[in-house]
Design an enzyme around this catalytic site. Structure first.
Site, PDB file in Angstrom:
ATOM      1  N   TYR A  20     -11.089   3.501 -11.709  1.00  0.00           N
ATOM      2  CA  TYR A  20     -10.934   4.201 -10.435  1.00  0.00           C
ATOM      3  C   TYR A  20     -10.669   5.971 -10.527  1.00  0.00           C
ATOM      4  O   TYR A  20     -10.558   6.722  -9.664  1.00  0.00           O
ATOM      5  CB  TYR A  20      -9.480   4.119  -9.549  1.00  0.00           C
ATOM      6  CG  TYR A  20      -9.271   2.408  -9.856  1.00  0.00           C
ATOM      7  CD1 TYR A  20     -10.052   1.513  -9.050  1.00  0.00           C
ATOM      8  CD2 TYR A  20      -7.974   1.996 -10.420  1.00  0.00           C
ATOM      9  CE1 TYR A  20      -9.750   0.272  -9.132  1.00  0.00           C
ATOM     10  CE2 TYR A  20      -7.731   0.685 -10.460  1.00  0.00           C
ATOM     11  CZ  TYR A  20      -8.614  -0.057  -9.796  1.00  0.00           C
ATOM     12  OH  TYR A  20      -8.134  -1.406  -9.752  1.00  0.00           O
ATOM     13  N   PRO A  64       5.108  -4.525  -0.782  1.00  0.00           N
ATOM     14  CA  PRO A  64       4.932  -3.439  -1.614  1.00  0.00           C
ATOM     15  C   PRO A  64       4.923  -3.815  -3.312  1.00  0.00           C
ATOM     16  O   PRO A  64       5.644  -4.758  -3.657  1.00  0.00           O
ATOM     17  CB  PRO A  64       6.105  -2.548  -1.684  1.00  0.00           C
ATOM     18  CG  PRO A  64       7.055  -3.580  -0.911  1.00  0.00           C
ATOM     19  CD  PRO A  64       6.531  -4.545  -0.190  1.00  0.00           C
ATOM     20  N   GLY A  65       3.794  -3.417  -3.907  1.00  0.00           N
ATOM     21  CA  GLY A  65       3.660  -3.660  -5.370  1.00  0.00           C
ATOM     22  C   GLY A  65       4.030  -2.553  -6.127  1.00  0.00           C
ATOM     23  O   GLY A  65       4.972  -2.254  -6.713  1.00  0.00           O
ATOM     24  N   GLY A  87       0.730  -1.317   0.141  1.00  0.00           N
ATOM     25  CA  GLY A  87      -0.001   0.053   0.086  1.00  0.00           C
ATOM     26  C   GLY A  87       0.709   1.163   0.010  1.00  0.00           C
ATOM     27  O   GLY A  87       0.210   2.324   0.143  1.00  0.00           O
ATOM     28  N   CYS A  98     -14.341   0.734 -28.591  1.00  0.00           N
ATOM     29  CA  CYS A  98     -15.593   1.275 -28.539  1.00  0.00           C
ATOM     30  C   CYS A  98     -16.424   1.186 -27.347  1.00  0.00           C
ATOM     31  O   CYS A  98     -17.190   0.309 -26.975  1.00  0.00           O
ATOM     32  CB  CYS A  98     -16.218   0.078 -29.475  1.00  0.00           C
ATOM     33  SG  CYS A  98     -17.646   0.748 -30.201  1.00  0.00           S
ATOM     34  N   GLU A  99     -16.103   2.184 -26.531  1.00  0.00           N
ATOM     35  CA  GLU A  99     -16.896   2.672 -25.330  1.00  0.00           C
ATOM     36  C   GLU A  99     -16.721   3.793 -24.619  1.00  0.00           C
ATOM     37  O   GLU A  99     -15.395   4.467 -24.991  1.00  0.00           O
ATOM     38  CB  GLU A  99     -16.195   1.405 -24.339  1.00  0.00           C
ATOM     39  CG  GLU A  99     -16.766   1.811 -22.837  1.00  0.00           C
ATOM     40  CD  GLU A  99     -16.784   0.449 -22.101  1.00  0.00           C
ATOM     41  OE1 GLU A  99     -16.984  -0.551 -22.738  1.00  0.00           O
ATOM     42  OE2 GLU A  99     -16.737   0.485 -20.679  1.00  0.00           O
TER      43      GLU A  99
HETATM   44  N1  LLP Z   1      -0.736  -7.337  -0.420  1.00  0.00           N
HETATM   45  C1  LLP Z   1      -1.947  -7.723  -0.637  1.00  0.00           C
HETATM   46  C2  LLP Z   1      -2.472  -8.684   0.085  1.00  0.00           C
HETATM   47  C3  LLP Z   1      -2.666  -6.812  -1.568  1.00  0.00           C
HETATM   48  O1  LLP Z   1      -3.912  -7.328  -1.989  1.00  0.00           O
HETATM   49  C4  LLP Z   1      -2.122  -5.890  -2.458  1.00  0.00           C
HETATM   50  C5  LLP Z   1      -2.831  -5.130  -3.438  1.00  0.00           C
HETATM   51  C6  LLP Z   1      -0.705  -5.486  -2.338  1.00  0.00           C
HETATM   52  C7  LLP Z   1      -0.150  -6.451  -1.011  1.00  0.00           C
HETATM   53  C8  LLP Z   1      -0.069  -4.535  -2.941  1.00  0.00           C
HETATM   54  O2  LLP Z   1      -0.580  -3.376  -2.839  1.00  0.00           O
HETATM   55  P1  LLP Z   1       0.206  -1.937  -3.485  1.00  0.00           P
HETATM   56  O3  LLP Z   1       1.673  -1.749  -2.767  1.00  0.00           O
HETATM   57  O4  LLP Z   1       0.430  -2.274  -4.861  1.00  0.00           O
HETATM   58  O5  LLP Z   1      -0.531  -0.862  -3.168  1.00  0.00           O
HETATM   59  N2  LLP Z   1      -5.671  -2.510  -9.270  1.00  0.00           N
HETATM   60  C9  LLP Z   1      -5.522  -1.515  -8.189  1.00  0.00           C
HETATM   61  C10 LLP Z   1      -4.738  -1.961  -7.151  1.00  0.00           C
HETATM   62  C11 LLP Z   1      -5.226  -3.229  -6.339  1.00  0.00           C
HETATM   63  C12 LLP Z   1      -4.430  -3.455  -5.349  1.00  0.00           C
HETATM   64  C13 LLP Z   1      -4.780  -4.999  -4.840  1.00  0.00           C
HETATM   65  N3  LLP Z   1      -4.163  -5.576  -3.794  1.00  0.00           N
HETATM   66  C14 LLP Z   1      -4.766  -0.275  -8.864  1.00  0.00           C
HETATM   67  O6  LLP Z   1      -4.712  -0.282 -10.108  1.00  0.00           O
HETATM   68  O7  LLP Z   1      -4.602   0.806  -8.418  1.00  0.00           O
END
Ligand code: LLP
Length: 437
Positions: free
Chosen positions: A339, A296-297, A253, A366-367
C-alpha cells in the site's frame, strides 16, 4: 525527542537518548529477545478497548456493541485480552476461530465473516458454537440453512450489505464500492432480495445487517453517511418486507496515526456524533433504534505495537541514495510493498542525535520491493548493529507476516505494567521445515 517521533503516548526517551516503549527500554528488549521483534503494549490495548467500550456505553447505553476485528492481530493472548475487556470478536477464517477457541474465548460472542465460507468452514464454525454468521451471499444462506439442522440448531445471522459508499470521497456514489466481492448492494436491489431470501430460511434467525466501508477513516461524516444509508435500508425493509432489524453493525475503519502529520481520531467524539445522528434519524424514519455495533481492528492494536530491527549493511549509491538494511523486511511488514504505507522510524539508541541523513530502509528479502520506508531521515552516525524502531506496527503486521525466503517470523513480546513477556514465540529454523516431508 522530536515531536515527529512521539506519535503515541507510549513512546518516550530516557536520559541517554534511548527509546522507551510502554515504559521499557527498547535496546534491552532487543538484547533480551533478539531482532526483528514485535513489541506490544498490553496496557495500551486495554486502554483502547475501554475507550470504545465507554464511548459506546455512554452514547448507546446497552444498545451498543464493540467487536474486535481480529484479522488485525490474531494470536491466543490477543483473544484473552479482548475477551477479558468484554469485547465481542469478528473472525474470518477457521484459523481465527481455532485460535480464539484455544484461547478459551466464549464463541457465542464471535461473528463469523468471509465472503466464501466452504461447507467445511460452516460446519467448523457451528461445531465451535460461533454465535453469529455474517452471511455474505445467497449461496451461503442456502448452505447454512442446509447444514444447520444437521446440528439441530437454528443459526443466528446478520447479512452483509454494501451501502455504496466511497470512503475517500465521503459520499454515496453510484458505483464505487457497489463493485465489491463483499456483500449485497442496496443499489442493485440485491440487498432487499437477499433479506427476503433470508426471511424464508426456516433454519436461520435473521437478526439484522452489517456493512464495512473502508479503513483509515478519520472523520465522523463517512460513518454518518454509512449510518444514514443503512438506517434508510432498515426502514425500507420494514416497509417492504415487514421485517424490523434488531442489530446494525457499521463495521470498522477507525483511523490511526502512523506519522506526525496525520490527525488523531477522537473515538469518543466520533461515536458520539454517530449516535446523535442515528437516534435523530431513527425518529425521523419512524423506526426503533437497532442495537448498533462497530468492528475496530486497527484502532484497537495499531499503536500498541512497534517493530525493532537490527541495522545491517549501509549502502550509499553516489548521486542516488543511501540504503539502510535491516534484519527483517516484507516478511514482517508487507504494508509498504502493498500500500506504500507510511511509517515513523527512529534509531532507538540515538534519539538525542539529529536525524540528518536521508535514506531508505530496506529489508533482507530477495526482492527490490522489499522496502520498509523510502526517503526518511535518520542520524548519519547510524551503523551496523544499531537498533531501529518502526512504530505503529500492532495491526496487520504479525497477522500478515510470511515465511518468504524461509525467513522465520519474529516473536511477539507483550509489555504489561512495564513487565515484558512472550506472547508468541519466535519461529525457529526447525519450524521452517516442520511441515516438509
Ligand atoms: N470489519 C470488516 C468486515 C473488515 O473487513 C475490516 C477490515 C474491519 C472490520 C477492520 O477494519 P479496521 O478497523 O482494522 O480498519 N491489510 C490492510 C487492512 C485490511 C482491512 C480489511 N478489513 C492494512 O494493512 O491496512
Amino acid at each position: 525527542m522530536k515531536d515527529e517521533i512521539r506519535i503515541c503516548n507510549n513512546i518516550s526517551e530516557n536520559e541517554n537518548g534511548e527509546l522507551m516503549f510502554a515504559g521499557v527500554n527498547t535496546l534491552e528488549l532487543a538484547k533480551k529477545y533478539g531482532t526483528p521483534l514485535y513489541v506490544m503494549d498490553e496496557n495500551r490495548i486495554r486502554e483502547k478497548c475501554s475507550a470504545f467500550r465507554d464511548a459506546i456505553a455512554e452514547n448507546f447505553g446497552d444498545k451498543g456493541r464493540i467487536l474486535y476485528a481480529s484479522k488485525a492481530c490474531s494470536f491466543k493472548r490477543m483473544y484473552e485480552i479482548v475477551g477479558s475487556e468484554g469485547l465481542l470478536i469478528d473472525v474470518v477464517s477457521v484459523g481465527e476461530i481455532y485460535t480464539a477457541v484455544r484461547a478459551g474465548f466464549n464463541m457465542e460472542n464471535a461473528f463469523f465473516h468471509s465472503n466464501n465460507k466452504t461447507d467445511s468452514d460452516i460446519r467448523y464454525a457451528i461445531e465451535n458454537k460461533v454465535g453469529h454468521f455474517v452471511v455474505d451471499n445467497a449461496e451461503e444462506l442456502d448452505a447454512l440453512n442446509r447444514i444447520a439442522p444437521e446440528y439441530g440448531i437454528k443459526q443466528k445471522i446478520i447479512l452483509r450489505i454494501t451501502p455504496g459508499i466511497d470512503p475517500h470521497t465521503f459520499e454515496a456514489v453510484a458505483t464505487g464500492k457497489v463493485d465489491s466481492k463483499f456483500g449485497s448492494a442496496i443499489e442493485t436491489g440485491q440487498a432487499e432480495e437477499i433479506t427476503a431470501h433470508a426471511l424464508r430460511m426456516e433454519n436461520l434467525i435473521l437478526e439484522g445487517f452489517h456493512c464495512h466501508v473502508g479503513s483509515e477513516l478519520f472523520e465522523a461524516p463517512v460513518f454518518i453517511d454509512t449510518a444514514r444509508i443503512m438506517l434508510e435500508f432498515v426502514a425500507d425493509i420494514k416497509r417492504s418486507l415487514g421485517y424490523s432489524a434488531d442489530f446494525l453493525d457499521l463495521g470498522g475503519g477507525f483511523g490511526v496515526k502512523y506519522i506526525a502529520s496525520q490527525p488523531t481520531l477522537d473515538i469518543k467524539k466520533t461515536i458520539g456524533e454517530i449516535a446523535d445522528f442515528s437516534k435523530k434519524y431513527c425518529k425521523e424514519l419512524g423506526i426503533e433504534m437497532p442495537i448498533v455495533g462497530f468492528e475496530p481492528g486497527r484502532a484497537i492494536v495499531a499503536d500498541s505495537g512497534l517493530t525493532l530491527y537490527s541495522v545491517g549493511t549501509l549502502k550509499t549509491i553516489p548521486g542516488y541514495k543511501t540504503y539502510v538494511s535491516v534484519d527483517g523486511g516484507m516478511t514482517d511488514n508487507i504494508r509498504y510493498a502493498l500500500y506504500k504505507a507510511e511509517y515513523t522510524l527512529a534509531a532507538a539508541g540515538r534519539l538525542n542525535e539529529k536525524p540528518d541523513m536521508k535514506c531508505s530502509v530496506v529489508g533482507k528479502c530477495c526482492e527490490s520491493g522489499d522496502i520498509i520506508q523510502e526517503n526518511i531521515l535518520l542520524p548519519s552516525s547510524i551503523s551496523r548493529g544499531d537498533i531501529l524502531a518502526c512504530f505503529t506496527t500492532g495491526a496487520y503486521h504479525y497477522s500478515m507476516a510470511s515465511n518468504y525466503n524461509r525467513i522465520p517470523r519474529p516473536a511477539v513480546v507483550m509489555i504489561a505494567d512495564k513487565k515484558d513477556y512472550v506472547a508468541v514465540k519466535r519461529e525457529t529454523l526447525a519450524d521452517i521445515t516442520s511441515l516438509d516431508i
